[in-house]
Design an enzyme around this catalytic site. Structure first.
Site, PDB file in Angstrom:
ATOM      1  N   HIS A  43       8.528 -15.070   0.858  1.00  0.00           N
ATOM      2  CA  HIS A  43       7.822 -14.440   2.105  1.00  0.00           C
ATOM      3  C   HIS A  43       6.297 -14.750   2.223  1.00  0.00           C
ATOM      4  CE1 HIS A  43      10.772 -11.469   3.897  1.00  0.00           C
ATOM      5  NE2 HIS A  43      11.377 -11.875   2.684  1.00  0.00           N
ATOM      6  N   LYS A  53      -2.575  -3.882  10.515  1.00  0.00           N
ATOM      7  CA  LYS A  53      -1.720  -4.591   9.552  1.00  0.00           C
ATOM      8  C   LYS A  53      -2.422  -4.047   8.095  1.00  0.00           C
ATOM      9  CE  LYS A  53      -2.687  -8.478  11.517  1.00  0.00           C
ATOM     10  NZ  LYS A  53      -1.552  -9.284  11.458  1.00  0.00           N
ATOM     11  N   ARG A  54      -1.825  -4.480   7.047  1.00  0.00           N
ATOM     12  CA  ARG A  54      -2.429  -4.090   5.650  1.00  0.00           C
ATOM     13  C   ARG A  54      -3.667  -4.893   5.545  1.00  0.00           C
ATOM     14  NH1 ARG A  54       0.652  -1.628   1.456  1.00  0.00           N
ATOM     15  NH2 ARG A  54      -1.241  -2.246   0.268  1.00  0.00           N
ATOM     16  N   LYS A  57      -6.072 -11.930   5.695  1.00  0.00           N
ATOM     17  CA  LYS A  57      -6.076 -11.547   7.183  1.00  0.00           C
ATOM     18  C   LYS A  57      -6.977 -11.155   8.038  1.00  0.00           C
ATOM     19  CE  LYS A  57      -1.543  -8.926   6.038  1.00  0.00           C
ATOM     20  NZ  LYS A  57      -0.525  -9.174   6.936  1.00  0.00           N
ATOM     21  N   THR A  89       5.042 -10.027  11.621  1.00  0.00           N
ATOM     22  CA  THR A  89       5.895  -9.588  12.573  1.00  0.00           C
ATOM     23  C   THR A  89       5.220  -8.497  13.661  1.00  0.00           C
ATOM     24  OG1 THR A  89       6.373  -7.776  10.977  1.00  0.00           O
ATOM     25  CG2 THR A  89       7.941  -9.736  10.830  1.00  0.00           C
ATOM     26  N   LYS A 105       5.930  -7.850  17.897  1.00  0.00           N
ATOM     27  CA  LYS A 105       6.226  -6.563  18.453  1.00  0.00           C
ATOM     28  C   LYS A 105       4.847  -6.428  19.351  1.00  0.00           C
ATOM     29  CE  LYS A 105       7.804  -4.773  13.961  1.00  0.00           C
ATOM     30  NZ  LYS A 105       7.501  -4.318  12.723  1.00  0.00           N
TER      31      LYS A 105
HETATM   32  O1  CGF Z   1       6.280 -10.640   4.621  1.00  0.00           O
HETATM   33  C1  CGF Z   1       4.953 -10.532   4.092  1.00  0.00           C
HETATM   34  C2  CGF Z   1       4.151  -9.312   4.090  1.00  0.00           C
HETATM   35  N1  CGF Z   1       3.186  -9.160   3.385  1.00  0.00           N
HETATM   36  O2  CGF Z   1       5.122  -8.216   3.538  1.00  0.00           O
HETATM   37  N2  CGF Z   1       5.020 -10.924   2.686  1.00  0.00           N
HETATM   38  N3  CGF Z   1       5.298 -10.831   1.663  1.00  0.00           N
HETATM   39  N4  CGF Z   1       5.455 -10.653   0.405  1.00  0.00           N
HETATM   40  C3  CGF Z   1       4.201 -11.687   4.865  1.00  0.00           C
HETATM   41  O3  CGF Z   1       2.858 -11.682   4.307  1.00  0.00           O
HETATM   42  C4  CGF Z   1       4.319 -11.576   6.289  1.00  0.00           C
HETATM   43  O4  CGF Z   1       3.509 -12.800   6.810  1.00  0.00           O
HETATM   44  C5  CGF Z   1       5.527 -11.365   6.726  1.00  0.00           C
HETATM   45  O5  CGF Z   1       5.664 -11.438   8.090  1.00  0.00           O
HETATM   46  C6  CGF Z   1       6.277 -10.463   5.939  1.00  0.00           C
HETATM   47  C7  CGF Z   1       7.812 -10.352   6.343  1.00  0.00           C
HETATM   48  O6  CGF Z   1       8.342 -11.890   6.105  1.00  0.00           O
HETATM   49  N1  PLP Z   2       3.034  -2.134   8.626  1.00  0.00           N
HETATM   50  C1  PLP Z   2       3.729  -1.661   9.445  1.00  0.00           C
HETATM   51  C2  PLP Z   2       3.813   0.098   9.355  1.00  0.00           C
HETATM   52  C3  PLP Z   2       4.537  -2.332  10.442  1.00  0.00           C
HETATM   53  O1  PLP Z   2       4.941  -1.646  11.312  1.00  0.00           O
HETATM   54  C4  PLP Z   2       4.350  -3.565  10.337  1.00  0.00           C
HETATM   55  C5  PLP Z   2       4.984  -4.294  11.468  1.00  0.00           C
HETATM   56  O2  PLP Z   2       5.428  -5.363  11.817  1.00  0.00           O
HETATM   57  C6  PLP Z   2       3.561  -4.065   9.296  1.00  0.00           C
HETATM   58  C7  PLP Z   2       2.880  -3.464   8.448  1.00  0.00           C
HETATM   59  C8  PLP Z   2       3.462  -5.730   9.211  1.00  0.00           C
HETATM   60  O3  PLP Z   2       2.367  -6.334  10.151  1.00  0.00           O
HETATM   61  P1  PLP Z   2       1.781  -7.797  10.262  1.00  0.00           P
HETATM   62  O4  PLP Z   2       3.121  -8.298  10.518  1.00  0.00           O
HETATM   63  O5  PLP Z   2       0.693  -7.856  11.171  1.00  0.00           O
HETATM   64  O6  PLP Z   2       1.325  -7.925   8.863  1.00  0.00           O
END
Ligand code: CGF
Ligand code: PLP
Length: 800
Positions: A356, A539-540, A545, A647, A651
C-alpha cells in the site's frame, strides 16, 4: 434443514419488531421500558437488529460447511469499520421499522442512534479499505473471514487546545459492544521469547488469544460473513496469589497486564515504522491466532495438507501480517512434520500480499536482534528462506553481488534488520499494488529486482469503496435521486449502472434537483453558508499529502481579499479534516497553523461571507459520511509518485465533488474515467517530480520569483497568524521535500479556473453529475471481482 431448531422466525411487522425490542430489553438488559436509559434502548436495539442477521449468518455458515469451498482469509492489523447501527439497519431491512418501534415505546430514535460508537480499529485508508473489501466480499457471496485485533483503545480521539492537536484515548468499547459475538471457546495459545531446545522452540511467555466476531452482512443477498478479532488474555496461571496475599498487588498482576497489553492499543500510524517490540508482538499475535484458526477450519472438512492451497487463500494486508509466512512454515514443519520443500510449496501457493505504499520509510523492517529474541524459531526459518532466495538470485544473476545485497531478507547496514516487504514478496504467489500507477511504480522502483526475478508475481488491483456506505447511507437524498434517475436501485449492487446518469447531465430539471441535494447536504453539515463552494481536504496529515499547499492557497486568497475585497469572486468554505500521528511534529505544526489561519480569517470582517476555514476535530468514518456528500471540490494534491491510491478521492467523486488533483495514485484513473474536462489537473507528474528532486532544486528561488507565494510565506514568517507556523514555512523554504513550492503556481492558477467554473452553476452541476456517472468503476465490488479473477480464484456460495 431447520437451522432454527424450531425457534420461531423473527417477524417483519412493526408490532413484531416492537415485541422483540421489549423482549430483549426485559430478558437481555434486565430492565423495563419504564426504567430503561437511552443506553439500554440503544443496546436493545442493536441486539434486536443483530438477531435479524443471525438467521442469515447461520444459513451462510451451513452453506459454507456444506460446500467446503475455497476460503478467502483477509489478514489485517487494521479495520476502520465505521458506525454499525445504520449499516445493519439497512442490511437487515429494518431502517423504517426500528425508529417507529422505538418511538412507540417512548424512546427518541435520534438520541438512541447517537450512542452508536464507531470502532476505530484503524488509522485511515488502509483500514477503511479492509472494511470496504469485507463488505464487497459478503455482497458477492464469497466465503471469507477477516482477521484482526480487537484493540481496547482504537485510533485516538483528536481535540484542539489553542489550535494544537491533543490526543485522547478512544475507549470505544467502554460500555461493551452489542454488535459482537464473543467466542471464548475458540481461544488460541501464542508463545513468545524462550529458546530452541532439542525438542524445538520452548516459548518463555505464553498468552491466550480470545476471539469475538462482528457480522459482515452482504447487501441485497442472504450472505452474512464475519470479521474475527483477537484479544489478548493472560493465561490463567498468571495471577500470582502468593504475591497478592503478601500485599504485592501490582506485582501479583504484572504478568497478566503484560499479556493483555498486546491488544491494548492501536499504533497510531500506518506509514512509519514505530520500531517497538510491542507492535511486533501484536503482529505475531494476530498471525499466530489467525493461522491456527484457519487450520482448525480447514480440518472440519479436509485432512490432506496437499489440499490446503485449493481451500485457502490468505491475503496479507500490507506487511503487518507478514510473519504469517514463517509461522505457517513452523506449523507445517515443526508441528505437522512436513518436509521443508513441501511446506514451502504450500506456503508459496497460499499467501498473497498487497503493498500500500511508495514511501521507503513505510516499508517495515525489524531489528534482527529483537525478532530473534522475541521469535527465535521464526528467525531461523527466515534465514533458511533467505539462503534459498539468495541461491536462486545468484544462479539467475551470477556475479551480481549488489543485487544479492538488495534482495536479501536481511539488511546489513547500519543495523541488521529483517525486511518484511522482501519476505512478503518471497513467500507469496501474488503481489499487488492498489492503483495502476502505484503497481507500475512498484515494479519499476520499489521491487524492481523482484519483478525481474519473478515478473508473473506482480499485478494491480485498483482500490474501491463501498457504494452502500459511502453513497446510500452517507447520502440518502442523492441516492434517492440517482434511483429515480436510473429507474431502479440496482446500481447499489452494480455500480457501473451509474453511467446511465450521464444523459441526465443535460437535463435542467435533474440538474436543479442535483444541486438541491448538494445544498441540503451542506446545510445538514452546518459548517458555513450552503451557497458557498465547499472545498474539502479530508485525510491523514502527512507532508507528502501537502495540506501545506492547500494552506498556502488559502493565505493567498486571503491576501487577495484584503487587497481588493470587491474583486473576490467566489465565496468559499475551506474544510480540513484529519489526524496527525502523535509523534509527527511537522504534521502537527501544519494543524496548528491551519487553526491559526482559520482564526485570523474569522476575526477579520473583510472575509465575512466570502472566505472561511473550518477544521472539525476528530475526522473519522462517522464524520466522513457527513462531509463527503456536502463537498463541492475534492483536494487530492499529493506530490506525484507518493500516494499509492487514495480512496477518499473515489468517495468524493462518487458523491459529485469535482477533483482538483495531481497525477498521483488513483487520481489518474479517476481523471481517465470522468474525463479531463471534468477534473482540474495541475502540478508535476511523477517523472518530472522525481527529476526535480534529483536535481539541484532550490525552493528559495521559487519563492523569490513569485510575489504571491512570497507574500504568503512572509506572512507566516512575520507572525501574521498569531506567531504560529514559522517552522512550517522555514522547512518549505529550506528543504521542501515534497515540492510544495514547485507546484504552488500551477495549483493557484488552477484554483482560479475552479472559481471561474463555479460561477457557471449549470456547467458545474453538469460536471458534478458526470463525476458520479463515470465513477462506477471505483466500487469495492469491482475491486473484489478483480482480486477474484487475478489472485483469489474463489467462487460464490449462496445460502440455501
Ligand atoms: O493505503 C495507504 C493509506 N495511508 O492507509 N497506505 N498505507 N499503508 C495509502 O497511503 C493510500 O494511498 C491507500 O489508498 C490506502 C489503501 O490502499
Ligand atoms: N480516514 C477516513 C476516516 C476515511 O474515511 C478515509 C476514506 O477514504 C481515509 C482516511 C482515507 O483518505 P485518503 O484516501 O484521502 O487518504
Amino acid at each position: 434443514m431447520d437451522l432454527r431448531n424450531g425457534l420461531r422466525p423473527l417477524g417483519s411487522t412493526p408490532a413484531e419488531f416492537e415485541q422483540d425490542l421489549l423482549s430483549n430489553l426485559y430478558y437481555r438488559r434486565g430492565t423495563t421500558v419504564e426504567s430503561a436509559s437511552a443506553q439500554d434502548a440503544y443496546e436493545t436495539l442493536a441486539l434486536t437488529v443483530r438477531d435479524r442477521l443471525a438467521a442469515r449468518r447461520a444459513r451462510t455458515a451451513a452453506a459454507h460447511y456444506e460446500s467446503n469451498p475455497r476460503w478467502v482469509y483477509y489478514l489485517s492489523a487494521e479495520y476502520l469499520l465505521g458506525p454499525q447501527l445504520e449499516q445493519n439497519l439497512l442490511y437487515s431491512g429494518t431502517t423504517d421499522l426500528a425508529p417507529a418501534a422505538l418511538k412507540a415505546l417512548g424512546f427518541s430514535p435520534e438520541e438512541v442512534a447517537a450512542l452508536d460508537v464507531e470502532p476505530g480499529l484503524g488509522n485511515g485508508g488502509l483500514g477503511r479499505l479492509a472494511a470496504c473489501l469485507l463488505d464487497a466480499l459478503a455482497t458477492l457471496d464469497i466465503p471469507a473471514v477477516g482477521y484482526g485485533i480487537r484493540y481496547d483503545l482504537g485510533i485516538f480521539k483528536q481535540e484542539f487546545q489553542n489550535g494544537e492537536q491533543v490526543e485522547r484515548p478512544d475507549d470505544w468499547a467502554f460500555q461493551g459492544d452489542p454488535w459482537e459475538f464473543p467466542a471464548p471457546d475458540d481461544w488460541q495459545t501464542v508463545g513468545f521469547y524462550g529458546f530452541i531446545g532439542p525438542e524445538g522452540w520452548v516459548p518463555g511467555e505464553v498468552v491466550h488469544g480470545e476471539p469475538s466476531h462482528l457480522l459482515v452482512p452482504g447487501y441485497g443477498t442472504e450472505t452474512v460473513n464475519i470479521v474475527r478479532l483477537w484479544r489478548a488474555r493472560a493465561a490463567q496461571a498468571s495471577f500470582d496469589l502468593r504475591r497478592f496475599s503478601a500485599g504485592q498487588y501490582a506485582e501479583a498482576v504484572q504478568d497478566a497486564v503484560r499479556a493483555e497489553n498486546i491488544s491494548k492499543v492501536l499504533y497510531p500510524d500506518d506509514s512509519t515504522d514505530m520500531g517497538r517490540e510491542l507492535r511486533l508482538k501484536q503482529q505475531y499475535f494476530l498471525v499466530s491466532c489467525s493461522l491456527r484458526d484457519i487450520v482448525r477450519r480447514f480440518r472440519f472438512r479436509n485432512s490432506d495438507w496437499a489440499d490446503f492451497p485449493a481451500k485457502t487463500v490468505i491475503q496479507l494486508n500490507d506487511t503487518h501480517p507478514t510473519l504469517a509466512i514463517p509461522e505457517l512454515m513452523r506449523l507445517l514443519v515443526d508441528e505437522e512434520r512436513l518436509e521443508w520443500e513441501q511446506a514451502w510449496s504450500l506456503v508459496r501457493s497460499t499467501f498473497a500480499y498487497t503493498c500500500h505504499t511508495l514511501l521507503p520509510e513505510a516499508l517495515e523492517t525489524w531489528p534482527v536482534e529483537m525478532l530473534g529474541r522475541l521469535l527465535p524459531r521464526h528467525l531461523e526459518i527466515i534465514y533458511k528462506i533467505n539462503a534459498e532466495l539468495l541461491d536462486e538470485v545468484r544462479s539467475r544473476f551470477p556475479g551480481d553481488v549488489s543485487r544479492v545485497r538488495r534482495m536479501s531478507l536481511i539488511q546489513e547496514e547500519p543495523e541488521r534488520r529483517v525486511r518484511m516487504a522482501n519476505l512478503a514478496v518471497t513467500g507469496t504467489f501474488a503481489v499487488n499494488g492498489v492503483a495502476e500507477l502505484h503497481s507500475q511504480l512498484l515494479t519499476s522502483t520499489t521491487f524492481t529486482d523482484f519483478a525481474e526475478l519473478w515478473p508473473d508475481r506482480f499485478t494491480n488491483v485498483t482500490n474501491g469503496v463501498s457504494p452502500r456506505r459511502f453513497v446510500r447511507l452517507a447520502n440518502p437524498g442523492l441516492s434517492t435521486l440517482i434511483t429515480s434517475g436510473l429507474g431502479s436501485d440496482a446500481w447499489l449492487r452494480d455500480l457501473s449502472l451509474l453511467s446511465g446518469l450521464a444523459p441526465l447531465a443535460d437535463d435542467a430539471t435533474f440538474r436543479s434537483q442535483w444541486r438541491a441535494e448538494k445544498r441540503r447536504a451542506k446545510a445538514a453539515l452546518g459548517l458555513g453558508d450552503p451557497g458557498a463552494m465547499l472545498d474539502v481536504m479530508i485525510k491523514r496529515f502527512h507532508e507528502y499529502k501537502r495540506q501545506q499547499l492547500k494552506l498556502l492557497h488559502v493565505i493567498t486568497l486571503y491576501h487577495r481579499l484584503r487587497s481588493n475585497p470587491g474583486a473576490f469572486g467566489v465565496p468559499r468554505t475551506v474544510l480540513f479534516g484529519g489526524k496527525a500521528a502523535p509523534a509527527y511534529y511537522a504534521a502537527k505544526s501544519i494543524i496548528r497553523l491551519i487553526n491559526a489561519v482559520s482564526a485570523t480569517i474569522a476575526a477579520d470582517p473583510v472575509s465575512s461571507g466570502l472566505l472561511r476555514v473550518v477544521f472539525p476535530a476528530n475526522y473519522n468514518v462517522t464524520l466522513a459520511e457527513k462531509i463527503i456528500p456536502a463537498a463541492d471540490l475534492s483536494e487530492q494534491i499529493s506530490m506525484a509518485g507518493k500516494e499509492a491510491s487514495g480512496t477518499g478521492n473515489m468517495k468524493l467523486a462518487l458523491n459529485g465533488a469535482i477533483t482538483i488533483g495531481t497525477l498521483d495514485g488513483a487520481n489518474v484513473e479517476i481523471r481517465d474515467r470522468v474525463g479531463a474536462d471534468n477534473f482540474f489537473l495541475f502540478g508535476l507528474d511523477t517523472p518530472a517530480a522525481a527529476a526535480l528532486r534529483a536535481s539541484d532544486y532550490r525552493p528559495r528561488s521559487v519563492y523569490d520569483a513569485d510575489d504571491e507565494l512570497r507574500a504568503a510565506l512572509d506572512a507566516i514568517l512575520g507572525g501574521a497568524f498569531g506567531g504560529v507556523g514559522q517552522d512550517v514555512a522555514q522547512s518549505l523554504l529550506d528543504r521542501d521535500e515534497y515540492l510544495t513550492l514547485a507546484d504552488y503556481r500551477s495549483y493557484v492558477d488552477k484554483q482560479d479556473e475552479v472559481s471561474a467554473a463555479w460561477q457557471d452553476q449549470e456547467q458545474w452541476t453538469r460536471m458534478s453529475i458526470l463525476n458520479t456517472a463515470n465513477s462506477g468503476f471505483f466500487s469495492a465490488d469491482r475491486t473484489v471481482a478483480d482480486y477474484l479473477s487475478r489472485i483469489w480464484h474463489a467462487t460464490p456460495v449462496r445460502p440455501a
